[in-house]
Design a protein around this motif. Structure first.
Motif, PDB file in Angstrom:
ATOM      1  N   MET A 291       2.605 -14.650   3.147  1.00  0.00           N
ATOM      2  CA  MET A 291       1.333 -13.378   3.719  1.00  0.00           C
ATOM      3  C   MET A 291       2.170 -13.362   5.260  1.00  0.00           C
ATOM      4  O   MET A 291       0.566 -12.637   5.487  1.00  0.00           O
ATOM      5  CB  MET A 291       0.522 -14.441   3.488  1.00  0.00           C
ATOM      6  CG  MET A 291       0.056 -15.077   2.022  1.00  0.00           C
ATOM      7  SD  MET A 291      -1.249 -13.522   1.539  1.00  0.00           S
ATOM      8  CE  MET A 291      -0.432 -13.080   0.289  1.00  0.00           C
TER       9      MET A 291
ATOM     10  N   GLU B 100      -6.135  -4.854  13.297  1.00  0.00           N
ATOM     11  CA  GLU B 100      -7.415  -4.672  13.016  1.00  0.00           C
ATOM     12  C   GLU B 100      -8.071  -4.757  14.076  1.00  0.00           C
ATOM     13  O   GLU B 100      -9.197  -3.998  14.458  1.00  0.00           O
ATOM     14  CB  GLU B 100      -8.315  -5.626  11.477  1.00  0.00           C
ATOM     15  CG  GLU B 100      -9.147  -4.718  10.817  1.00  0.00           C
ATOM     16  CD  GLU B 100      -9.119  -5.919   9.564  1.00  0.00           C
ATOM     17  OE1 GLU B 100     -10.354  -6.024   9.828  1.00  0.00           O
ATOM     18  OE2 GLU B 100      -8.385  -6.413   9.177  1.00  0.00           O
TER      19      GLU B 100
ATOM     20  N   LYS C   5       4.194   4.566   1.897  1.00  0.00           N
ATOM     21  CA  LYS C   5       3.831   3.744   2.274  1.00  0.00           C
ATOM     22  C   LYS C   5       2.325   4.781   3.210  1.00  0.00           C
ATOM     23  O   LYS C   5       1.614   3.142   3.604  1.00  0.00           O
ATOM     24  CB  LYS C   5       5.156   3.669   3.874  1.00  0.00           C
ATOM     25  CG  LYS C   5       5.984   2.376   2.452  1.00  0.00           C
ATOM     26  CD  LYS C   5       5.786   1.751   4.338  1.00  0.00           C
ATOM     27  CE  LYS C   5       6.346   0.382   2.964  1.00  0.00           C
ATOM     28  NZ  LYS C   5       7.415   0.022   2.306  1.00  0.00           N
TER      29      LYS C   5
ATOM     30  N   TYR D 221      -0.490   6.415   2.557  1.00  0.00           N
ATOM     31  CA  TYR D 221      -1.652   6.366   1.986  1.00  0.00           C
ATOM     32  C   TYR D 221      -1.737   5.056   2.330  1.00  0.00           C
ATOM     33  O   TYR D 221      -2.808   4.199   2.047  1.00  0.00           O
ATOM     34  CB  TYR D 221      -1.087   6.726   0.243  1.00  0.00           C
ATOM     35  CG  TYR D 221      -2.243   6.150  -0.184  1.00  0.00           C
ATOM     36  CD1 TYR D 221      -3.021   7.785  -0.271  1.00  0.00           C
ATOM     37  CD2 TYR D 221      -2.171   5.585  -1.229  1.00  0.00           C
ATOM     38  CE1 TYR D 221      -4.214   7.477  -0.918  1.00  0.00           C
ATOM     39  CE2 TYR D 221      -3.984   5.920  -1.829  1.00  0.00           C
ATOM     40  CZ  TYR D 221      -4.366   6.188  -2.014  1.00  0.00           C
ATOM     41  OH  TYR D 221      -5.393   6.689  -3.098  1.00  0.00           O
ATOM     42  N   GLY D 222      -1.321   3.788   2.207  1.00  0.00           N
ATOM     43  CA  GLY D 222      -0.937   2.321   1.875  1.00  0.00           C
ATOM     44  C   GLY D 222      -1.892   1.640   3.157  1.00  0.00           C
ATOM     45  O   GLY D 222      -3.180   0.969   2.776  1.00  0.00           O
TER      46      GLY D 222
ATOM     47  N   THR E  25      -5.560   2.841   3.685  1.00  0.00           N
ATOM     48  CA  THR E  25      -6.272   3.067   2.783  1.00  0.00           C
ATOM     49  C   THR E  25      -6.715   1.651   3.160  1.00  0.00           C
ATOM     50  O   THR E  25      -8.201   0.621   2.313  1.00  0.00           O
ATOM     51  CB  THR E  25      -5.829   3.035   0.701  1.00  0.00           C
ATOM     52  OG1 THR E  25      -4.476   1.986   0.500  1.00  0.00           O
ATOM     53  CG2 THR E  25      -5.810   4.894   1.078  1.00  0.00           C
ATOM     54  N   PHE E  26      -5.887   0.720   3.306  1.00  0.00           N
ATOM     55  CA  PHE E  26      -6.208  -0.393   4.178  1.00  0.00           C
ATOM     56  C   PHE E  26      -7.394  -0.471   4.950  1.00  0.00           C
ATOM     57  O   PHE E  26      -7.899  -1.446   5.229  1.00  0.00           O
ATOM     58  CB  PHE E  26      -5.098  -1.074   4.957  1.00  0.00           C
ATOM     59  CG  PHE E  26      -5.120  -2.355   5.255  1.00  0.00           C
ATOM     60  CD1 PHE E  26      -5.050  -3.038   3.806  1.00  0.00           C
ATOM     61  CD2 PHE E  26      -5.089  -2.907   5.820  1.00  0.00           C
ATOM     62  CE1 PHE E  26      -4.557  -4.768   3.279  1.00  0.00           C
ATOM     63  CE2 PHE E  26      -5.575  -4.495   6.140  1.00  0.00           C
ATOM     64  CZ  PHE E  26      -5.463  -5.157   5.156  1.00  0.00           C
ATOM     65  N   TYR E  27      -7.106   0.186   6.107  1.00  0.00           N
ATOM     66  CA  TYR E  27      -7.740   0.113   7.485  1.00  0.00           C
ATOM     67  C   TYR E  27      -9.549   0.760   7.321  1.00  0.00           C
ATOM     68  O   TYR E  27      -9.447   2.217   6.887  1.00  0.00           O
ATOM     69  CB  TYR E  27      -7.239   0.709   8.672  1.00  0.00           C
ATOM     70  CG  TYR E  27      -5.928  -0.600   9.265  1.00  0.00           C
ATOM     71  CD1 TYR E  27      -6.180  -1.107   9.820  1.00  0.00           C
ATOM     72  CD2 TYR E  27      -5.314   0.435   8.772  1.00  0.00           C
ATOM     73  CE1 TYR E  27      -5.284  -2.770   9.339  1.00  0.00           C
ATOM     74  CE2 TYR E  27      -3.803  -0.361   8.698  1.00  0.00           C
ATOM     75  CZ  TYR E  27      -3.426  -1.748   9.669  1.00  0.00           C
ATOM     76  OH  TYR E  27      -2.585  -2.420  10.003  1.00  0.00           O
ATOM     77  N   ALA E  28     -10.228   0.800   7.213  1.00  0.00           N
ATOM     78  CA  ALA E  28     -11.633   0.869   7.641  1.00  0.00           C
ATOM     79  C   ALA E  28     -11.538   1.952   8.325  1.00  0.00           C
ATOM     80  O   ALA E  28     -12.339   3.321   7.982  1.00  0.00           O
ATOM     81  CB  ALA E  28     -12.752   0.533   7.679  1.00  0.00           C
TER      82      ALA E  28
ATOM     83  N   PHE F 230       1.894  -1.080  -1.811  1.00  0.00           N
ATOM     84  CA  PHE F 230       0.317  -1.475  -2.939  1.00  0.00           C
ATOM     85  C   PHE F 230      -0.515  -0.281  -1.171  1.00  0.00           C
ATOM     86  O   PHE F 230      -0.160   0.461  -0.612  1.00  0.00           O
ATOM     87  CB  PHE F 230       0.459  -2.322  -1.200  1.00  0.00           C
ATOM     88  CG  PHE F 230       1.460  -3.276  -2.220  1.00  0.00           C
ATOM     89  CD1 PHE F 230       0.230  -3.947  -2.892  1.00  0.00           C
ATOM     90  CD2 PHE F 230       2.113  -4.399  -1.734  1.00  0.00           C
ATOM     91  CE1 PHE F 230       0.526  -5.502  -3.746  1.00  0.00           C
ATOM     92  CE2 PHE F 230       2.622  -5.495  -2.925  1.00  0.00           C
ATOM     93  CZ  PHE F 230       2.079  -6.115  -3.455  1.00  0.00           C
ATOM     94  N   ALA F 231      -2.354  -0.040  -1.453  1.00  0.00           N
ATOM     95  CA  ALA F 231      -2.984   0.763  -1.072  1.00  0.00           C
ATOM     96  C   ALA F 231      -3.904  -0.264  -1.636  1.00  0.00           C
ATOM     97  O   ALA F 231      -4.252  -0.963  -2.086  1.00  0.00           O
ATOM     98  CB  ALA F 231      -2.972   2.111  -2.020  1.00  0.00           C
TER      99      ALA F 231
END
Ligand code: SF4
Ligand code: SF4
Ligand code: FES
Lengths: 191, 583
Positions: free
Chosen positions: A1, A11, A87, A89-90, A93-96, B169-170
């Motif tokens: 992880m 973040e 990548k 796009y990932g 879309t991960f970070y607000a 992943f998204a």
């Protein structure tokens, strides 16, 4: 992880940037043509030496140019960095922090952190939504003039409740004051 | 005192022999710890939390992520571990659709299998149903994201082994998903249809697009004449679906089964594999002696072709213009069958059985459109063939043998070995050694065999040294493409197959974990080759008969070019409309 842990660090980095206003330097009002924007993106890529490891700062800078991350531009950046578009796009879309939807000309952020919430941010939010015809799921007006966002803590709790319009911080807001601020903008926009 | 390093697993002393992690050590001694996110050929991800073991003094850890250390004492089956594993499974199942009965992956699903193994009989958590639409846009793969358990196997195989990166992943948290870039349809993405993601997916989230129903309909239609071609790798794998060991050559049983089903003609793709060798070797010698573009790549793998078109368009001129054996067969059926069966092409249904999901895509390339109709009507994978037989009540294991039909069922050993990495190269060498080098007794070229991802070999032909490379896995192919682009490639001839192991490891084959079955299938093909009386493509008389009858008498003629060769096109990675000038 490990992956997730390092993302958390990123973040926090955002949050700090946000507090110090680094990400608030969008030059609203300055209209660039499509060609000029692409030129800017190329400059950003060059400044970051086309390094995929600099993806996050690159996307931050690109978002300042377009005020959001258009698919077309993410795809272009992917080609230039020679990494899969998926990548990018990932990450986007991960970070607000990153927005995939176009934002209105004026950005209104209402703080809904603990202090502001307790001091009545909720009614302000409702008042602004009603004024602009927005809802929980619709955050940008059809005329692309306003985007409304909530944020959790701007670090200005002493002024709670806080609302930020473009680059100006307004403290001790009330629903009426908020609506008045919007009316003012509308007036200048129409003039 | 020996300097062996050992540790203890459930009280048994085990030697450490360079294993990457505790999991591999456990499996070495037959303790099969369940996993979803671990594959020996992929990077370690550590996400599924199923591979838990207890290490004395360190507590519970995921065995895939801990490197072996001398002296460790490990327990794999304590009460606590059993409880934790079952709990993890319950959590996974709580957010997984409960529709096993109608899932195409049922009985082959690892989620199902492990749930049973760890003894889940109840799910104590509230069931969540993820809402996500199926993506059926691809000719090869069906994506059903609602069934994804986020193990990341597909993401890693697609980027690490295939160098493509179509799936990633998204989003995050409970919204996390595995998705194409911008959630576009798979057929608009950079996916090259290799199917390896589906072969690695433990659930029904990625499955193969099935053409069984349409095929059976045509077989049952009395108006239609059905013609089957079967690829080499199919025969040494299908037995696994019927409880027989890998590597058994089932060619003749498959013929019986298909005839029983009602197929009119059963032929062999080996026939056009031989033809490919004649055609491709001629092309190679021509390039070599007449100053053509060098080095030359093989062209029989459609996933490789799409990969080159998408990621390395500069090397397209280096790829042999020969169609794949499937593609050649498609053309020959349309040329020869009307005469053989006395029917019009519109009533002839051309079916191919392949180990490969990319062949489904290949059959729908514009280049294979003839008079407004695709030359090949249906492409089934080995798995689909098994399903088709099972659904028709046919048990392959119990069938007698039947010979393939003539004339397109004739083949040599050179055609058989097409199904394994290095096979096409060896078949070319068998041809070139005789035709160019004048050496008649050169048959086996063991230097090109093996499973190394990139292999090199050197042969001498007429006093000229030829440098050869054999690669499988597209990430490996990408490395060679970069060398060609940079002008530093030292090879003359390069064989590329997308799937690890070559076609025997194709994604349409029965699901096999690990390497062992692939090796057995490869051995099966080499054995079948040895059994052939004729082992060089140039000895296939039926191939020359077809040349004489329909293709101006030989390779590289006008008619041969028209029917047996093809063209390639540069492709955008993402073919959705993404014009940066419009924003
Ligand atoms: S089929 Fe192959 S290229 Fe396409 S997504 Fe799956 S692994 Fe990647
Ligand atoms: S689609 Fe399958 S392989 Fe990919 S992450 Fe989901 S469950 Fe794992
Ligand atoms: S196999 Fe170890 S966490 Fe998945």
């Amino acid at each position: 992880m490990l992956f997730v842990i390092s993302l958390k660090a990123e973040e926090q980095f955002f949050k700090l940037n946000f507090l110090w206003g680094v990400t608030m330097t969008e030059t609203t009002g300055q209209v660039l043509t499509a060609v000029e924007k692409i030129e800017k993106v190329r400059e950003i890529l060059k400044e970051n030496e086309y390094k995929p490891s600099r993806l996050i700062p690159i996307l931050q800078a690109v978002q300042e140019v377009y005020r959001y991350l258009p698919k077309e531009v993410m795809n272009f950046v992917a080609e230039e960095l020679k990494i899969p578009a998926g990548k990018i796009y990932g990450v986007a879309t991960f970070y607000a922090h990153f927005s995939l939807d176009p934002k209105g000309k004026h950005l209104i952020r209402i703080c809904d952190g603990t202090a502001c919430h307790v001091r009545g941010s909720e009614p302000i939010l409702t008042a602004v939504r009603n004024k602009l015809g927005l809802t929980k799921t619709k955050s940008t007006t059809d005329d692309m003039l306003f985007t409304l966002e909530t944020v959790s803590c701007l670090g200005a709790c002493g002024l709670a409740p806080v609302m930020v319009v473009d680059e100006d911080v307004h403290g001790q807001m009330t629903p009426d004051k908020a609506v008045a601020l919007i009316d003012e903008i509308l007036k200048t926009e129409k003039a | 005192m020996s300097d062996k390093k050992t540790l203890f697993i459930d009280g048994i002393e085990v030697e450490i022999e360079g294993e990457r992690n505790l999991l591999e050590l456990c499996r070495k001694i037959g303790v099969d710890i369940p996993t979803f996110c671990y594959h020996p050929e992929l990077s370690i991800f550590g996400a599924c939390r199923l591979c838990l073991v207890e290490i004395e003094g360190r507590g519970i850890q995921s065995s895939c992520s801990v490197p072996p250390e001398a002296g460790l004492k490990i327990h794999t089956n304590t009460d606590q571990i059993r409880k934790l594993r079952r709990n993890t499974m319950e959590l996974l199942l709580a957010s997984h659709p409960q529709d096993c009965l109608k899932c195409p992956q049922s009985t082959k699903c690892k989620l199902q299998e492990i749930a049973r193994k760890v003894g889940v009989t109840d799910i104590r958590y509230k069931l969540l149903t993820k809402k996500a639409e199926k993506d059926t846009s691809s000719y090869s793969i069906v994506r059903d994201p609602a069934k994804c358990i986020l193990c990341g196997d597909c993401v890693r195989v697609c980027s690490e082994i295939q160098g493509v990166g179509a799936l990633n992943f998204a989003k995050r948290g409970s919204n996390s998903t595995v998705i194409t870039a911008f959630n576009i349809d798979m057929n608009k993405s950079e996916c090259v249809n290799c199917g390896q993601c589906a072969a690695h997916c433990p659930t029904g989230a990625l499955t193969i697009h099935s053409e069984v129903d349409e095929t059976v309909k045509d077989i049952n239609n009395p108006e239609k004449v059905t013609v089957v071609q079967m690829a080499p790798a199919v025969r040494v794998a299908i037995a696994e679906e019927f409880g027989m060991p890998a590597g058994v050559d089932s060619t003749k049983k498959i013929v019986t089964a298909l005839k029983k089903l009602g197929v009119d003609y059963v032929y062999d793709t080996n026939f056009t594999a031989d033809m490919t060798i004649v055609e491709e070797s001629t092309e190679f010698v021509d390039r070599l002696t007449n100053g053509g573009v060098m080095p030359m790549f093989t062209s029989c793998c459609p996933a490789w072709i799409k990969y080159a078109e998408t990621f390395h368009p500069q090397v397209l001129k280096n790829i042999s213009s020969c169609r794949s054996p499937q593609g050649m067969f498609g053309a020959i059926v349309r040329k020869a069958m009307p005469e053989i069966c006395g029917k019009d092409n519109k009533d002839i249904v051309s079916i191919s059985i392949m180990p490969c999901t990319a062949k489904k895509f290949e059959a729908r390339r514009d280049q294979f459109l003839k008079d407004g109709k695709y030359e090949i009507d249906h492409v089934l994978t080995t798995q689909e063939l098994a399903q088709m037989l099972k659904s028709s009540g046919i048990n392959l294991a119990e069938l007698p043998d039947t010979e393939l039909d003539a004339p397109l069922g004739a083949y040599t050993g050179a055609g058989v070995i097409f199904g394994v990495t290095g096979g096409v190269m060896e078949a070319v060498l068998r041809y070139a050694a005789e035709k160019v080098g004048g050496i008649k007794d050169a048959i086996e070229f063991k230097q090109v065999r093996g499973f190394e991802g990139i292999r090199e070999a050197e042969v001498e032909l007429n006093g000229k040294k030829l440098k050869l490379a054999i690669v499988h896995g597209l990430a490996n192919a990408g490395k060679i493409c970069e060398q060609v682009e940079a002008g530093t490639c030292k090879y003359d001839f390069i064989e590329v197959m997308a799937c690890p192991g070559g076609c025997i490891g194709g994604a349409g084959q029965p699901i096999s974990e690990g390497f062992c079955k692939k090796q057995q299938r490869a051995e099966g093909l080499y054995k079948a080759d040895e059994k052939c009386a004729l082992r060089k493509s140039q000895e296939n008389k039926a191939v020359y008969d077809i040349y004489n009858k329909y293709l101006d008498g030989g390779p590289a003629t006008h008619a041969a070019h028209e029917n047996l060769h093809t063209s390639y096109e540069k492709r955008a990675k993402i073919s959705a409309d993404l014009d940066i000038n419009k924003v």
